[in-house]
Structure formats: structure tokens, C-alpha cells
Motif scaffolding. Structure first.
Motif, PDB file in Angstrom:
ATOM      1  N   VAL A   1      -0.804  10.232 -12.793  1.00  0.00           N
ATOM      2  CA  VAL A   1       0.505  10.648 -12.547  1.00  0.00           C
ATOM      3  C   VAL A   1       1.193   9.918 -11.429  1.00  0.00           C
ATOM      4  CG1 VAL A   1       2.210  12.468 -12.187  1.00  0.00           C
ATOM      5  CG2 VAL A   1       0.229  12.872 -13.758  1.00  0.00           C
ATOM      6  N   ALA A   2       0.413   9.767 -10.506  1.00  0.00           N
ATOM      7  CA  ALA A   2       1.094   8.928  -9.053  1.00  0.00           C
ATOM      8  C   ALA A   2       1.409   7.559  -9.859  1.00  0.00           C
ATOM      9  CB  ALA A   2       0.031   8.881  -8.015  1.00  0.00           C
ATOM     10  N   ALA A   3       0.315   7.017 -10.475  1.00  0.00           N
ATOM     11  CA  ALA A   3       0.545   5.530 -10.720  1.00  0.00           C
ATOM     12  C   ALA A   3       1.686   5.303 -11.665  1.00  0.00           C
ATOM     13  CB  ALA A   3      -0.891   5.180 -11.537  1.00  0.00           C
ATOM     14  N   ARG A   4       1.662   6.341 -12.709  1.00  0.00           N
ATOM     15  CA  ARG A   4       2.956   6.425 -13.708  1.00  0.00           C
ATOM     16  C   ARG A   4       4.533   6.414 -12.975  1.00  0.00           C
ATOM     17  NH1 ARG A   4       6.087  10.555 -15.854  1.00  0.00           N
ATOM     18  NH2 ARG A   4       6.897  10.238 -17.839  1.00  0.00           N
ATOM     19  N   THR A   5       4.360   7.127 -11.649  1.00  0.00           N
ATOM     20  CA  THR A   5       5.647   7.412 -10.906  1.00  0.00           C
ATOM     21  C   THR A   5       5.975   6.058 -10.376  1.00  0.00           C
ATOM     22  OG1 THR A   5       5.226   9.319 -10.387  1.00  0.00           O
ATOM     23  CG2 THR A   5       6.658   8.331  -8.797  1.00  0.00           C
ATOM     24  N   LEU A   6       4.753   5.032  -9.799  1.00  0.00           N
ATOM     25  CA  LEU A   6       5.021   3.696  -9.286  1.00  0.00           C
ATOM     26  C   LEU A   6       5.290   2.489 -10.227  1.00  0.00           C
ATOM     27  CD1 LEU A   6       2.173   3.952  -6.609  1.00  0.00           C
ATOM     28  CD2 LEU A   6       4.762   3.965  -6.234  1.00  0.00           C
TER      29      LEU A   6
ATOM     30  N   VAL B   1       0.802  -1.041  -0.110  1.00  0.00           N
ATOM     31  CA  VAL B   1      -0.179  -0.023  -0.078  1.00  0.00           C
ATOM     32  C   VAL B   1       0.808   1.265   0.098  1.00  0.00           C
ATOM     33  CG1 VAL B   1      -1.879   1.199   0.971  1.00  0.00           C
ATOM     34  CG2 VAL B   1      -1.929  -1.137   1.234  1.00  0.00           C
ATOM     35  N   VAL B   2       0.596   2.078  -0.939  1.00  0.00           N
ATOM     36  CA  VAL B   2       1.061   3.257  -0.925  1.00  0.00           C
ATOM     37  C   VAL B   2       0.075   4.630  -0.799  1.00  0.00           C
ATOM     38  CG1 VAL B   2       2.639   5.113  -2.258  1.00  0.00           C
ATOM     39  CG2 VAL B   2       3.006   2.746  -2.118  1.00  0.00           C
TER      40      VAL B   2
ATOM     41  N   ASP C   1      10.546   1.349  -0.911  1.00  0.00           N
ATOM     42  CA  ASP C   1      10.997  -0.102  -1.671  1.00  0.00           C
ATOM     43  C   ASP C   1       9.712  -0.619  -2.468  1.00  0.00           C
ATOM     44  OD1 ASP C   1      12.221  -2.508  -2.117  1.00  0.00           O
ATOM     45  OD2 ASP C   1      12.296  -3.227  -0.225  1.00  0.00           O
ATOM     46  N   VAL C   2       9.597  -0.089  -3.723  1.00  0.00           N
ATOM     47  CA  VAL C   2       8.407  -0.335  -4.364  1.00  0.00           C
ATOM     48  C   VAL C   2       8.638  -1.780  -4.952  1.00  0.00           C
ATOM     49  CG1 VAL C   2       6.883  -0.033  -6.423  1.00  0.00           C
ATOM     50  CG2 VAL C   2       8.168   1.757  -5.246  1.00  0.00           C
ATOM     51  N   PRO C   3       7.768  -2.848  -4.542  1.00  0.00           N
ATOM     52  CA  PRO C   3       7.887  -4.099  -5.010  1.00  0.00           C
ATOM     53  C   PRO C   3       7.396  -4.252  -6.670  1.00  0.00           C
ATOM     54  CG  PRO C   3       5.665  -3.794  -3.981  1.00  0.00           C
ATOM     55  CD  PRO C   3       6.548  -2.532  -3.808  1.00  0.00           C
TER      56      PRO C   3
END
Length: 719
Positions: free
Chosen positions: A697-702, A613-614, A676-678
Motif C-alpha cells: 500500500v505504501a508503494a502504491r501511494t508513492l 529515499v522515503v 516532493d516525489v520524483p
């Protein structure tokens, strides 16, 4: 057009014969004022304003007058009509009278060539057009001049739309003043409405002619020659509707209002209309009623046009019990035997309410009209009232971006921070004011001086607030409700009706049948609204420094998300409106809201469960967003990685702007550094979604940081 006029006696006989053919009855007679209006148009070639109750027969006036004028050699009547549903009914009524009627509107461009051919061959008696069509460049420049030269009569239906004091003002209607100025003075002009108080009557009459203080009253006989100086004949009759039985039932909340409907919809006479204030309320109510076995359909401005036409036909043929509708089903919908009108939530003025309840009991002895007001009504009134008022700063932004080179609406939208729908409304207002003009290829500035009429708009806003207060007074009055509505329209003939709940006692049951409240509560407790992911970057974003155009790369897209509910929903929408109300403090997510969110996740049905979760960094409600993300992570036994890091102060901009500006305000404003993005799926948590560009944009970053999938989740979906 021939200069010879039929003698009045001959006019009456011919008009009566035409009326009887129109209504299909050999014993039909004129209502008070009908023949006077026809004679004013045919013998006097007058300009007339007819204000009469719904069902009085205003369409009979213009169809009969058209037949008589055509027999005298006049050209076709041009009938300006505001709604497609109204046009369909008017064409059907014309055919019954032997009047050849055709329409030009946005739904039948494939028929325009044939319509124009028939006009050229003089095979058309009535041409129906929408007010918007009058400003279509091709129509305005190619067809309208020829029509003006040949026009036999101009009819403006639902003429209260001309007036910005009217409850349903439409900027396009203001252009009729220019059209009226173009037609020869001997061409009769008729404006009709059922909903106009004295202020609106004066405004409409002024636009039809000069409307000097001595405007003739209904009792004045029509002249035998064209009136001098555009003097307007006003024919105004009593607005009482003896067939309507009015009532108001105040219930504590949306659950009980829906429970009452579930309990008593089948008890209401015949078939009818259930009005709601929002699209989501119409859809939710229709779904609940259908699930409980009631044959209803939703009808809103977002319903497919073919489905809307199908639904209208089903209601007219009594194949459904009701249409659950917004005001999209309003002016001119003609079902003479409509048995009832119920409102879930009150319109913003008694005048608007009279317009809608006037659909019922037009050709029957009795029809039931019940208002079930809600505590959320005022907030909804305020939203629509402010959305329709032009803003000076926005207006100047638009004018400054235009030149003598045409600019399309999408291109203009990319230059000004205004969404498409309010931008189109603002352009219409500025067009009517003479500051801009629609031409082939888009919009241009006229160069004419323009000033914001703050005093005028202030007076209109004050009038809107007064109307809202009058609606509250209608709900609370212990006097006759029909008399109250009549006086709201300045009808001096108003007297107690003897039929409403205040005159004769409550005619409607109050009890709720067993299980209805539980069913309604269960329906309102539904959670989970899909959030469709953005698939393409908005046009014009590159002009704002955003290096993105075309489709969003598949490897950078968000997945389909979920919201707990829409802010406008009948159920959880109320809780969310309180949570996000102006002035409400930032606080951890309430336990009952978190529990509802967990239910959304449980019902999601994702292909693969997220592994982390982010959250999105929040400027306004950091406690709310952080606690929501932590709570969902804890319940789902998922690691909470924390929040994305804002860059350069984080996102800029405010809700309500258009896509290009909203994207520019969030572009490159997030980083996943330190997280630490899985490589699996990530649940992305925020408080609200409006344009969806923050989530995109937030999803693109992740995704760029390694997430295989990003699933957005928010509490509230706006709109």
C-alpha cells in the motif's frame, strides 16, 4: 470374515514363516513381544497397543498378522499412517512379504480409481490412508462405509499422534476414535509407537477401548476370544538402543556449530541426518556445506514433494552424505544402516529427541548421535508451542461465522482475522470437538454446544514447559544419556548404557580445523533476502470495505525488495531477534547493522539506481526507521524526502492476521502529501515485513504520487 480361528500352534508356525519371508532370512526369530502381539490380533481378535523401540519390528507385527488374517478370509487391513515418506517405506516392506499394499493420499489422486477397483475385487491386503483422508467428505461418505463393513484389521501407526499429550499431536488422529467405534468388536485393532510415556500410553489406550485400570500387561497371555468391553492389551518393551552412542557438545554460537560440522562431517560414519529447528536454518546449513564440497541436500516441509522423495532415495542409497532436515523428515523414515544423527539445536522434549535419533542404528552395531544445542532453542520452542494451541476468542470467531451453508476455507479466512495455516489447524480441532464439520464445499457449524476447555489446555501447556525443561536437563546431565531418555518415556528398565559421552567419555572431537570458523562466519554474514512483491489483492478484501480485487495494476505495484535477513536466519537473524525482542527500547540503528544494510544495497543489482529515499511511518520504532532511512540516504548520497504521512492514526491491526484483514488495516492509511516525489525510483524503508501489505500500500501511494518504481527495503523479513 470367517468365524474359524487357527489353532495357536498353527498360528506360530505360519507367523514365523511369514516373518522369515518378510525379512528375507531363514533363521529369523521373533523379538520378545512380537508373536504375542500377532497372536492377540489373529487368535484373540484383540485391541492392542505396542510401545517398542525404533527398529524392534512393529511393522512386522501388522504385516504378518495381515497375511494370517487374510488367509482366514478377513477383509483388508486399513493402515493409518501419518507421513508420505512413511507410507512409501511401508508399501515397499509389504511387497517384500508378499503383502499387496496400496495407498490413498493427496499425491496420487490419479491412482484412486484403480485402487478402489482393486479393493472391490479383493486384490488389496493393506490400504494405507492418512489421518486427514478420514475427514475428506468424499472418502468419508463414499468409500469409508464400505471399508468399515469389510475391514479385517485397523492399524494406527505412530499412535502417539492420537494423544494431545504426545510431542507430535495431530488433531486429525483424534477422529480415529470415531472410526474405532464404527468397526465391529471382533475386528482386531493395533496401535504402535516408539515414543510414548505413561500419560500418552494411557490416553491412547483409552481411545482404543475402555482401558480399565486393570489393563493387561505384556506378560499376560492373549485370550482366545475377543476381549470384552474393548479391553486393550498393552505390550511395552525396553526402549534402550544399544547401537546408539549419544553425546552433547555445547558450543558458544551458530558460527562455531557450523564450523564443527565443516570440520568433522566427513568423520561421521556412513550417511545420516542433520536436523535443524527451522526451514531457513536447514537451507542455510545445506548451502554452506555444499559450498565447502560436502554432498548434502536440504529437506523441509517446503521442499517440493518430488524432490523430497528423490532425496530420501539418495540417502537410502548412500548417494549423499546427509540430508539437512527439519522434523518433516521424522516418523517412520526407514534406513536401517543410517550412520549418524546430528542436531543443530535441540528439539523441545526428550521424547521428540528420542523419536528423531531413533532413525539411526536400526540394523547396525553402532551409530553416532550428537546434539549441538543453541542459545536460540528456547525462543523457537516457545514459538511453535504457542502456535499449536487453540485460542478461545479465535475459535468462537470461526464458529460464529459458520452456518449450515458450507463455507470454503479461503472464504472463511476472509471473514476471520486468522492466517490460512493456523485457521486450518483450528478447524481441525473444532471438527474433532464436534463444533464444526467438513462437508462437500467447505465447512459448516454443527450447532452442537462447544466450550473452551481452558483447564485441559492449561495442563497441556504446563506439560510442554516441563518437557522443555527436561530437554535442558538432558543437555546438562552428568549421568547416562540413554538412561535419561528411557526414563523420560517412563521405561522402568533403564540402566546406564556404557557408551555415551558421560558413561565412556567424549567420543567426538572438539577442535575446529583451520579456516572452518572463517568459512562459517562468512556464510552467516551473508546479507540480502529478496522480498517478492504482491501481484494480486486478497480474496474477500471488498467485504472489509477495501475497493480492490483481482490483480494489482502494474502502474501501482512495488518492485522486488530486499531485507537484511530473516528473523529465523542463523546469522543476522540472531542480531535482529535481539533488536526486535519484546521490551527492547526504540533506538537508532546500530552502526554494524547499518553497514550490513549498505552491503545489501551494494549487491542489489537493480536496473536503475533509486533517486530518493522515503520511510514508512512507524508506531513502535520511529527512531530505528528514521535513522535507518537517513543513514542509507547519506551513504548513497540520495535525498531523504521524509516519511509518508499517516492518515487517521495510521495503520491498524497486529502481525499474524490474514491477508484481507492486514490489507484493510493499512488501506488508505498513508499519504504522500508534502513529499516532493520524483519521477524516478524510490527506496522505501521500513523495519520489518510480514504480510507485505504495508509495503504494497505504501508503494502504491508513492506510485500514484509520481514514482516510476518503488523498491522496498526492510531490516527483517518475518517467517
Amino acid at each position: 470374515m470367517t468365524s474359524s480361528l487357527a489353532a495357536p500352534a498353527d498360528t506360530r508356525a505360519a507367523a514365523l514363516a511369514a516373518l522369515r519371508e518378510l525379512v528375507g532370512r531363514d533363521d529369523a526369530e521373533f523379538h520378545d513381544g512380537q508373536y504375542e502381539a500377532i497372536a492377540a490380533l489373529v487368535d484373540g481378535r484383540r485391541r492392542a497397543l505396542v510401545v517398542q523401540r525404533t527398529g524392534w519390528g512393529k511393522s512386522a507385527v501388522y504385516f504378518v498378522a495381515t497375511l494370517l488374517l487374510r488367509r482366514e478370509g478377513a477383509g483388508p487391513t486399513v493402515l493409518v499412517s501419518p507421513l508420505l515418506a512413511l507410507m512409501r517405506d511401508q508399501i515397499a516392506a509389504a511387497e517384500r512379504a508378499g503383502v499387496r499394499a496400496v495407498a490413498i493420499n493427496s499425491t496420487n489422486p490419479h491412482e484412486w480409481t484403480d485402487v478402489l477397483r482393486r479393493l472391490d475385487a479383493d486384490e488389496v491386503d493393506v490400504l494405507l490412508v492418512s489421518p486427514e483422508r478420514l475427514n475428506n467428505p468424499a472418502f468419508r461418505e463414499q468409500q469409508l462405509p464400505a471399508l468399515v463393513r469389510r475391514i479385517g484389521m485397523l492399524v494406527v501407526d505412530e499412535a502417539h499422534c492420537i494423544s494431545d499429550w504426545g510431542h507430535d499431536f495431530r488433531p486429525d488422529y483424534r477422529r480415529l476414535r470415531d472410526l474405532i467405534a464404527q468397526i465391529p468388536p471382533e475386528v482386531p485393532v493395533l496401535a504402535t509407537t516408539a515414543t510414548a510415556n505413561s500419560r500418552v500410553v494411557a490416553d491412547v489406550a483409552e481411545q482404543l477401548g475402555t482401558a480399565a485400570p486393570g489393563t493387561p500387561a505384556a506378560s499376560d497371555p492373549p485370550t482366545s476370544t475377543p476381549a470384552a468391553d474393548g479391553e486393550v492389551l498393552t505390550i511395552r518393551g525396553p526402549l534402550a538402543r544399544a547401537s546408539l552412542r549419544l553425546g552433547v557438545l555445547r558450543l558458544p554460537d551458530a558460527t562455531m556449530r557450523l564450523a564443527w560440522l565443516l570440520s568433522h562431517l566427513d568423520d561421521l560414519p556412513g550417511s545420516g541426518i542433520i536436523y535443524t529447528l527451522t526451514v531457513s536454518a536447514a537451507n542455510d546449513t545445506a548451502r554452506l556445506l555444499r559450498e565447502r564440497g560436502h554432498d548434502v541436500r536440504a529437506y523441509t516441509g517446503q521442499t517440493d514433494p518430488d524432490e523430497r522423495e528423490e532425496s530420501e532415495g539418495m540417502l537410502k542409497r548412500n548417494e549423499v552424505k546427509a540430508l539437512v532436515a527439519t522434523s518433516a523428515l521424522g516418523m517412520g523414515f526407514d534406513k536401517p544402516d543410517l550412520g549418524f544423527v546430528v542436531h543443530l539445536g535441540a528439539p523441545s522434549s526428550p521424547v521428540a529427541y528420542y523419536q528423531q535419533v531413533g532413525r539411526a542404528g536400526r540394523a547396525s552395531e553402532s551409530a553416532d548421535v550428537l546434539l549441538l544445542p543453541g542459545p536460540e532453542d528456547r525462543a523457537i520452542w516457545h514459538y511453535f508451542a504457542t502456535a499449536s494451541m487453540p485460542d478461545e476468542e479465535r475459535a468462537r470467531r470461526v464458529i460464529d461465522e459458520l452456518s449450515d451453508v458450507p463455507l470454503s476455507t479461503p472464504a472463511l479466512e476472509a471473514r476471520v482475522d486468522i492466517r490460512r495455516t493456523p485457521l486450518e489447524l483450528l478447524l481441525k480441532v473444532l471438527d474433532v470437538d464436534g463444533a464444526v464439520r467438513r462437508v462437500q464445499g467447505g465447512w459448516v457449524a454443527t450447532g452442537a454446544p462447544w466450550s473452551y476447555d481452558a483447564e485441559r489446555y492449561g495442563r497441556i501447556a504446563a506439560e510442554r514447559e516441563a518437557e522443555q525443561q527436561h530437554m535442558i536437563e538432558y543437555e546438562q546431565t552428568d549421568g547416562c544419556r540413554m538412561e535419561f531418555l528411557q526414563r523420560s518415556l517412563d521405561d522402568e528398565t533403564a540402566t546406564p548404557c556404557g557408551r555415551c559421552d558421560n558413561c565412556a567419555g567424549a567420543w567426538f572431537p572438539r577442535e575446529i580445523v583451520a579456516g572452518a570458523a572463517d568459512s562459517a562466519a562468512g556464510a552467516l554474514d551473508r546479507v540480502g533476502v529478496p522480498i517478492e512483491p504482491r501481484r494480486a489483492w486478497p480474496t474477500g478484501a471488498d467485504r472489509l470495505g477495501v475497493p480492490a480485487k483481482g490483480r494489482i495494476a502494474a502502474a501501482e505495484q512495488a518492485g522486488e525488495g530486499r531485507a537484511l535477513a530473516r528473523l529465523t536466519d542463523l546469522g543476522w537473524g540472531g542480531t535482529l531477534r535481539e533488536l526486535f525482542a519484546a521490551g527492547s527500547p526504540d533506538a537508532p540503528v546500530p552502526p554494524q547493522v547499518l553497514a550490513a544494510c549498505v552491503r545489501v544495497l551494494a549487491d542489489w543489482g537493480w536496473a536503475e539506481r533509486p533517486v530518493a529515499v522515503v520511510s514508512v511511518p512507524s508506531r513502535s520504532r520511529p527512531l530505528l526507521v528514521d535513522s535507518l532511512a537517513r543513514g542509507l540516504a547519506e551513504v548513497g548520497r540520495l535525498p531523504y524526502l521524509g516519511s509518508l504521512t499517516p492518515v487517521g492514526g495510521g495503520p491498524t491491526g497486529q502481525p499474524g492476521g490474514n491477508s484481507a484483514f492486514r490489507l484493510a488495516g493499512v488501506w488508505d492509511r498513508f499519504t504522500a502529501d508534502g513529499l516532493d516525489v520524483p519521477s524516478g525510483g524510490v527506496l522505501l524503508v521500513d523495519d520489518q515485513a510480514d504480510s507485505r501489505w504495508t509495503l504494497t500500500v505504501a508503494a502504491r501511494t508513492l506510485r500514484q504520487a509520481g514514482a516510476v518504481e518503488v523498491l522496498p527495503f526492510v531490516l527483517a523479513l518475518r517467517g
